[in-house]
Scaffold this active site. Structure first.
Site, mmCIF file in Angstrom:
data_model
loop_
_atom_site.group_PDB
_atom_site.id
_atom_site.type_symbol
_atom_site.label_atom_id
_atom_site.label_comp_id
_atom_site.label_asym_id
_atom_site.label_seq_id
_atom_site.Cartn_x
_atom_site.Cartn_y
_atom_site.Cartn_z
ATOM 1 N N GLN A 1 0.896 -1.286 -0.024
ATOM 2 C CA GLN A 1 0.023 -0.033 0.013
ATOM 3 C C GLN A 1 0.878 1.353 0.217
ATOM 4 O OE1 GLN A 1 -3.921 -0.266 2.201
ATOM 5 N NE2 GLN A 1 -2.819 -1.646 3.367
ATOM 6 N N ASP B 1 15.077 -9.846 -1.745
ATOM 7 C CA ASP B 1 14.458 -10.654 -1.014
ATOM 8 C C ASP B 1 14.785 -10.342 0.427
ATOM 9 O OD1 ASP B 1 13.720 -13.057 0.443
ATOM 10 O OD2 ASP B 1 15.093 -14.351 -0.473
ATOM 11 N N THR C 1 3.485 -8.830 7.006
ATOM 12 C CA THR C 1 2.448 -8.362 7.769
ATOM 13 C C THR C 1 1.419 -9.331 8.037
ATOM 14 O OG1 THR C 1 1.574 -7.524 5.720
ATOM 15 C CG2 THR C 1 2.784 -5.806 6.788
ATOM 16 N N THR D 1 4.756 0.029 13.624
ATOM 17 C CA THR D 1 3.591 -0.366 13.817
ATOM 18 C C THR D 1 2.865 -0.124 15.524
ATOM 19 O OG1 THR D 1 1.708 -2.145 14.220
ATOM 20 C CG2 THR D 1 4.170 -2.711 14.487
ATOM 21 N N ASP D 2 1.734 0.109 15.657
ATOM 22 C CA ASP D 2 1.195 0.152 17.123
ATOM 23 C C ASP D 2 1.180 -1.200 17.744
ATOM 24 O OD1 ASP D 2 -0.893 -0.514 14.768
ATOM 25 O OD2 ASP D 2 -2.055 -0.959 16.599
ATOM 26 N N TYR E 1 4.083 -10.902 15.543
ATOM 27 C CA TYR E 1 4.393 -9.729 14.420
ATOM 28 C C TYR E 1 4.818 -8.422 15.395
ATOM 29 C CZ TYR E 1 3.050 -5.622 11.805
ATOM 30 O OH TYR E 1 2.946 -4.621 11.107
ATOM 31 N N LYS F 1 8.281 -6.758 14.852
ATOM 32 C CA LYS F 1 8.665 -5.161 14.492
ATOM 33 C C LYS F 1 9.481 -4.552 15.406
ATOM 34 C CE LYS F 1 6.982 -3.259 11.189
ATOM 35 N NZ LYS F 1 7.515 -2.981 10.116
ATOM 36 N N TRP G 1 -3.551 0.656 11.154
ATOM 37 C CA TRP G 1 -4.969 0.842 10.475
ATOM 38 C C TRP G 1 -4.851 1.281 9.038
ATOM 39 C CZ3 TRP G 1 -9.679 1.396 14.067
ATOM 40 C CH2 TRP G 1 -9.578 0.700 15.369
#
Length: 283
Positions: A11, A31, A57, A96-97, A120, A124, A145
């Site tokens: 995205q 990769d 993700t 990320t949160d 996850y 991170k 989000w």
């Protein structure tokens, strides 16, 4: 600015490619499970800035593939940052949160205690630590989000489901800030530009859409803006079990991002309208 982006079809990377001419490396060119190869790709490209918009993700699958997730989200960003340090170029890394446990109702500040609930988030968090330790001029941008007209996301899932159903159950006790991929891409470009001029701004920052809302509230707005009739029942997380535990509170304090870089929180309702318009244009 010669921009090198890790990610090609995701995205944020898609939006980056549309906003600015960049070299975008997809799976065929880089990769992510090979940290050393990704570092060599940076040295070969010799860019003026690197943005890592690629990641593992699959939050639920990471519970079974934590080793792979940790390499892609942890070891590889660390090697990327080290390569950037050697070249003397800024490195922007999206996080990320999920590095937080989601307790309480107060927004998490960038220096708040981290305590990921699953694989996850742990992967991170390792990436963040290695980026900081690399010595590179860097910005770690935690966001949440993510939605856009591209890839897989909540907005597109809701619209797809609405074609076959007129009633849904959506979680109402997870609160966060929906954030458009285009807004994230713009923020990353601004961070990269400013870091090149002011390396002292290196650090960890938050960026999410405002105002905070539940998934149920987000879904309600999606259908309202899309003009699709839908009955949406609010349910607790306990009625929608998943392999990976989601944080209940994903509110993030984004004030330092505005103070240091002049980047304000985006209004997600306006960004949602733009995404829906783009989806309509795409047919």
């Amino acid at each position: 600015m010669t921009l090198l982006v890790f990610g090609k079809t995701g995205q944020v990377s898609t939006e980056l490619g549309q906003l600015l001419e960049a070299v975008c490396l997809g799976r065929a060119e880089a990769d992510l499970s090979d940290p050393a190869a990704c570092a060599e790709a940076i040295k070969a490209a010799n860019p003026s800035v690197v943005i890592n918009a690629a990641a593992y993700t699959a939050v639920d699958r990471a519970e079974e593939e934590e080793d792979l997730a940790t390499i892609i989200n942890g070891d590889t960003p660390g090697k990327m940052a080290t390569a950037c340090a050697e070249l003397g170029v800024p490195f922007v890394h999206i996080s990320t949160d999920y590095v937080f446990d989601g307790q309480g109702k107060a927004p998490f500040a960038p220096d708040a205690e981290t305590n990921p609930l699953g694989a996850y988030g742990r992967s991170k968090l390792k990436g963040e630590a290695l980026v900081r330790a690399s010595g590179a001029t860097h910005a770690i941008l935690r966001t949440s989000w993510v939605f856009s007209a591209h890839g897989n996301n909540f907005v597109k899932t809701m619209l797809r489901v609405s074609e076959t159903r007129n009633e849904l159950k959506v979680v109402d006790d997870q609160i966060g800030g929906p954030t458009s991929a285009r807004s994230i891409a713009r923020a990353c470009l601004s961070l990269a530009d400013q870091l090149g001029k002011a390396p002292g701004k290196s650090g960890t920052y938050h960026f999410s859409g405002a105002p905070d809302i539940s998934w149920h509230g987000f879904a309600t707005e999606i259908f309202a803006q899309a003009g699709k009739p839908m009955t949406i029942h609010a349910i607790p997380t306990s009625q929608y079990p998943t392999p990976a535990v989601r944080p209940g509170n994903s509110r993030m304090d984004c004030s330092s991002t505005q103070q240091q870089f002049g980047i304000a929180q985006p209004e997600w309702q306006a960004d949602l309208a733009a995404v829906l318009e783009e989806l309509n244009a795409l047919g």
